[in-house]
Write a protein that holds these residues in place. Structure first.
Motif, short mmCIF file in Angstrom:
data_model
loop_
_atom_site.label_atom_id
_atom_site.label_comp_id
_atom_site.label_asym_id
_atom_site.label_seq_id
_atom_site.Cartn_x
_atom_site.Cartn_y
_atom_site.Cartn_z
N GLY A 232 1.56 -5.56 0.76
CA GLY A 232 2.43 -6.32 0.69
C GLY A 232 1.41 -7.62 2.09
O GLY A 232 2.19 -8.46 2.75
N GLU A 233 0.28 -7.41 3.06
CA GLU A 233 -0.05 -7.30 4.49
C GLU A 233 -0.86 -8.71 3.63
O GLU A 233 -1.49 -7.81 2.16
CB GLU A 233 -0.66 -6.74 4.72
CG GLU A 233 -1.58 -7.26 6.03
CD GLU A 233 -1.79 -5.99 7.21
OE1 GLU A 233 -2.04 -6.03 8.71
OE2 GLU A 233 -2.28 -4.88 6.79
N ASP B 98 -1.73 -21.77 -1.53
CA ASP B 98 -0.19 -21.67 -2.01
C ASP B 98 -0.28 -20.45 -2.72
O ASP B 98 1.48 -19.69 -2.49
CB ASP B 98 0.17 -22.97 -2.22
CG ASP B 98 0.31 -24.13 -1.38
OD1 ASP B 98 0.85 -23.45 -0.29
OD2 ASP B 98 1.05 -25.42 -1.56
N LYS C 158 -0.18 -17.11 -0.74
CA LYS C 158 0.61 -16.87 -0.32
C LYS C 158 1.92 -16.01 -0.81
O LYS C 158 2.72 -15.45 -0.59
CB LYS C 158 1.51 -18.43 0.41
CG LYS C 158 0.43 -18.93 1.59
CD LYS C 158 0.94 -19.59 2.36
CE LYS C 158 -0.23 -20.30 3.28
NZ LYS C 158 0.63 -21.35 4.37
N ASP C 159 2.52 -17.28 -2.40
CA ASP C 159 3.00 -16.63 -3.21
C ASP C 159 2.83 -15.06 -3.22
O ASP C 159 3.16 -14.67 -3.81
CB ASP C 159 2.95 -17.78 -4.41
CG ASP C 159 3.70 -18.42 -4.40
OD1 ASP C 159 4.56 -18.98 -2.83
OD2 ASP C 159 3.31 -19.58 -4.91
N ALA D 97 1.54 -12.63 -2.37
CA ALA D 97 1.51 -11.89 -0.24
C ALA D 97 3.03 -11.78 -0.57
O ALA D 97 3.62 -10.99 0.09
CB ALA D 97 0.57 -12.33 0.34
N ASN D 98 3.30 -12.93 -0.49
CA ASN D 98 4.80 -13.36 0.00
C ASN D 98 6.40 -13.18 -0.27
O ASN D 98 6.96 -12.24 -0.83
CB ASN D 98 5.21 -14.23 0.88
CG ASN D 98 4.00 -14.69 2.11
OD1 ASN D 98 4.07 -13.80 2.68
ND2 ASN D 98 4.05 -15.99 2.37
N ARG D 99 5.79 -13.47 -2.44
CA ARG D 99 7.20 -13.13 -3.06
C ARG D 99 7.02 -12.28 -4.09
O ARG D 99 7.79 -11.63 -4.72
CB ARG D 99 6.65 -14.36 -3.82
CG ARG D 99 8.23 -14.14 -4.99
CD ARG D 99 7.43 -16.33 -6.07
NE ARG D 99 6.05 -15.64 -6.29
CZ ARG D 99 6.15 -16.49 -6.89
NH1 ARG D 99 6.07 -18.07 -7.66
NH2 ARG D 99 4.55 -16.86 -8.41
N GLY E 70 4.78 -9.54 -3.24
CA GLY E 70 4.31 -8.28 -2.44
C GLY E 70 2.77 -7.75 -2.51
O GLY E 70 3.03 -6.70 -2.91
N THR F 102 -1.20 -7.41 -1.82
CA THR F 102 -1.53 -6.99 -0.13
C THR F 102 -2.97 -7.97 -0.67
O THR F 102 -3.82 -7.46 -1.60
CB THR F 102 -2.38 -5.99 -0.45
OG1 THR F 102 -1.15 -4.94 -0.18
CG2 THR F 102 -3.16 -5.27 1.19
N CYS G 260 -3.35 -15.54 6.67
CA CYS G 260 -3.03 -14.15 7.06
C CYS G 260 -1.93 -13.63 7.83
O CYS G 260 -1.55 -14.60 9.05
CB CYS G 260 -4.36 -13.92 7.65
SG CYS G 260 -6.05 -13.92 6.52
N ASP G 261 -1.36 -12.54 8.45
CA ASP G 261 -0.35 -12.11 9.16
C ASP G 261 -0.96 -11.38 10.52
O ASP G 261 -0.74 -11.30 11.71
CB ASP G 261 0.16 -11.23 7.96
CG ASP G 261 1.59 -11.66 7.03
OD1 ASP G 261 1.47 -12.58 6.85
OD2 ASP G 261 0.84 -10.43 6.00
#
Length: 432
Positions: free
Chosen positions: A76-77, A211, A214-215, A217-219, A221, A223, A238-239
Motif C-alpha cells: 500500500g506504499e 490520479d 494514487k487510486d 495505492a490509496n484506494r 491498497g 504498492t 509518493c509517501d
C-alpha cells in the motif's frame, strides 16, 4: 506468505542486491550470435551484435549498476525512486520485474507485479492502435476476454479514439505513449512498477495518470514504485522516497528531504556531457539521430551573470536519413518545473552516418537568480502534424545570477516566479 515489519506487511524486500554488467558486451541470446561475436573479437573486428556507438575498448571491463542495495517496501506504499543518470534506478526496477537477475543478494516479492518499464514495448508500428491493444495486452499478461472487457476503458483513457484504427507508426510520440500507458495501467496486480511513464503527454493527461496511480495505492491498497526526474510528480504521488547514487542507496525517508539531497547532487554535475552510452527514455521510439555530446562554449564554470548569453555546442550522428530536423531546449528549475522553452524548426537535413556539430546561443537575460537545468529534444513533424521526438536527453545544469546586490535582494523566485518580465508601459496617469 505474510511478512510483517513494524506492524506493516512487506511487499518487497531487497537484501545486499548487486548487479554487475560487462561493458561493451551484449549477450546474443543464441549460440549463433555468441559465436559471431567471439569470431569477430578473435579477428580484431567490430562485434556485429554490439550496440551502435559502443566503444570496443570497453570489452571485458565490468560496471556495478547496483552495489549492495538493502530496501524494504511495504504494501500500500507509494515509493519514489530518484537519482541522476546511471544511478541504478532502471536496473533496480528490471531486477524487481525479473527482466534480469541480480549478480548477488536476495529479492523477496510478495504479490503479482505489473511493470511499465518500457512503455510501448510490444507495439508493432505496422499495426493499428486497436490491434496493438490486443498484442500489447497479451504480452503484459491479459487474456483476450480481459482485454475485451476493458477495451472501451482503455480507448477512452488513452484519448486517441479518433486514431485507434490508424497504424501507430503515424502516431506522434505523445499519442504512442498515451495508448501504451492506458493498456499497462489497466492491469490487475498487487504491485505496480513504473519507470518515467509521465515523461510525455500534456498536463491534463499527466494528472489523469497520477490520479490513476494514487487510486491504485490509496484506494486499492496496491504498492507503487515510481521512478521519475519530475520532482512535482514525486511529491504528488509518493509517501516515501529513495535516492540512488552510483548504485547505492544514499538516502531513504521523507520526500522533501530526498528531493533536497537529489537537487544538491545535480548541481555538482560537470558542464559537459557525453551521451554515447546514455540510455534513452522509453518514449523515444524513432531512433533516427543520436546526440553524442553537449557542452558550454568558452566557460570554465556553470554560472551566468546578468545579460551573459548561454552558448552551447552539440554533436550528433545520423542513424538514418534525416529531414527538417528541429531542436527543443527546455529550461527547468531543479524541481523539474518548466520555466520556458527555446524551439528552432527545420534547421537541418542530412544523410545516414553523417556526424554533425552545431553551436547555439541562447538569451537567458530574463531568468532570475536561481539554479536551473536543461533538456534537449531533437524532433521533426509527424504525418499527423505533431512533433515526433527523435532523441531526448537531460541537459546541463547552470546557475543564473544578477549583477547588483539590490536585484538579488528584492527578487524571490519561489514567490514571484523565475522570469523578470518587461516593465509595463503606463500610458496615462491622472491625479484628482
Amino acid at each position: 506468505m505474510n511478512n510483517k515489519q513494524n506492524n506493516r506487511e512487506v511487499a518487497i524486500q531487497l537484501s545486499g542486491v548487486k548487479k554487475m554488467y560487462k561493458l561493451g558486451q551484449i549477450g546474443g541470446g543464441t549460440l549463433t550470435a555468441d559465436l559471431q561475436s567471439l569470431w569477430a573479437r578473435i579477428r580484431g573486428k567490430e562485434d556485429p551484435n554490439s550496440m551502435i556507438g559502443t566503444d570496443q575498448r570497453l570489452v571485458g571491463k565490468t560496471f556495478m549498476a547496483l552495489n549492495g542495495i538493502d530496501l524494504t517496501v511495504y504494501q500500500g506504499e507509494a515509493l519514489g525512486i530518484i537519482g541522476g543518470n546511471g544511478a541504478g534506478k532502471s536496473t533496480m526496477l528490471k531486477l524487481l520485474s525479473r527482466v534480469t537477475a541480480p549478480t548477488e543478494g536476495e529479492i523477496d516479492i510478495y504479490g503479482r507485479i505489473s511493470s511499465m518499464l518500457e512503455v510501448g514495448t510490444g507495439f508493432n508500428p505496422q499495426m493499428t492502435g486497436r490491434e496493438n491493444i490486443y498484442l500489447n495486452g497479451a504480452i503484459l499478461g491479459m487474456t483476450k476476454a480481459e482485454i475485451d472487457a476493458k477495451l472501451e476503458d482503455i480507448i477512452e483513457f488513452s484519448e486517441v479514439r479518433d486514431f485507434i484504427d490508424t497504424p501507430v507508426k503515424r502516431y506522434s510520440s505523445g499519442m504512442y505513449v498515451k495508448l501504451a500507458f492506458s493498456v499497462a495501467a489497466h492491469l490487475d496486480s498487487e504491485i505496480m512498477i513504473m519507470d518515467e511513464v509521465l515523461a510525455v503527454g500534456d498536463m491534463a493527461f499527466q494528472k489523469k495518470c497520477l490520479d490513476k496511480m494514487k487510486d491504485a495505492a490509496n484506494r486499492d491498497g496496491r504498492t507503487v514504485l515510481y521512478v521519475s526526474h519530475n520532482m512535482n510528480t514525486i511529491r504528488q504521488l509518493c509517501d516515501r522516497c529513495v535516492v540512488l547514487d552510483k548504485g547505492q542507496v544514499v538516502f531513504q525517508g521523507n520526500v522533501e528531504d530526498a528531493i533536497s539531497i537529489y537537487m544538491d547532487r545535480q548541481m555538482n554535475d560537470a558542464f559537459y556531457r557525453n551521451y554515447e552510452e546514455y540510455k534513452r527514455p522509453s518514449f523515444v521510439v524513432y531512433h533516427r539521430i543520436k546526440l553524442l555530446e553537449a557542452d558550454y562554449i568558452g566557460k570554465d564554470n556553470v554560472s551566468f551573470e546578468g545579460n551573459e548569453p548561454m552558448k552551447l555546442h552539440f554533436k550528433w550522428k545520423n542513424l538514418t536519413d534525416v529531414e527538417k530536423l528541429g531542436l527543443r531546449i527546455e529550461i527547468l528549475n531543479l524541481e523539474d518545473t518548466a520555466i520556458g522553452t527555446y524551439i528552432v524548426y527545420d534547421f537541418y537535413s542530412g544523410q545516414k552516418d553523417e556526424t554533425v556539430e552545431m553551436n547555439v546561443e541562447l538569451d537567458i537575460s530574463m531568468l532570475m537568480d536561481a539554479e536551473y537545468k536543461t533538456y534537449y529534444t531533437f524532433f521533426n513533424k509527424s504525418e499527423q502534424g505533431g512533433n515526433t521526438d527523435l532523441d531526448c536527453v537531460p541537459g546541463l545544469c547552470f546557475q543564473k545570477t544578477m549583477l547588483t546586490a539590490e536585484q538579488k535582494w528584492i527578487w524571490r523566485p519561489k514567490n514571484w516566479g523565475y522570469l523578470q518580465l518587461p516593465s509595463p508601459e503606463i500610458n496615462e496617469l491622472k491625479k484628482f
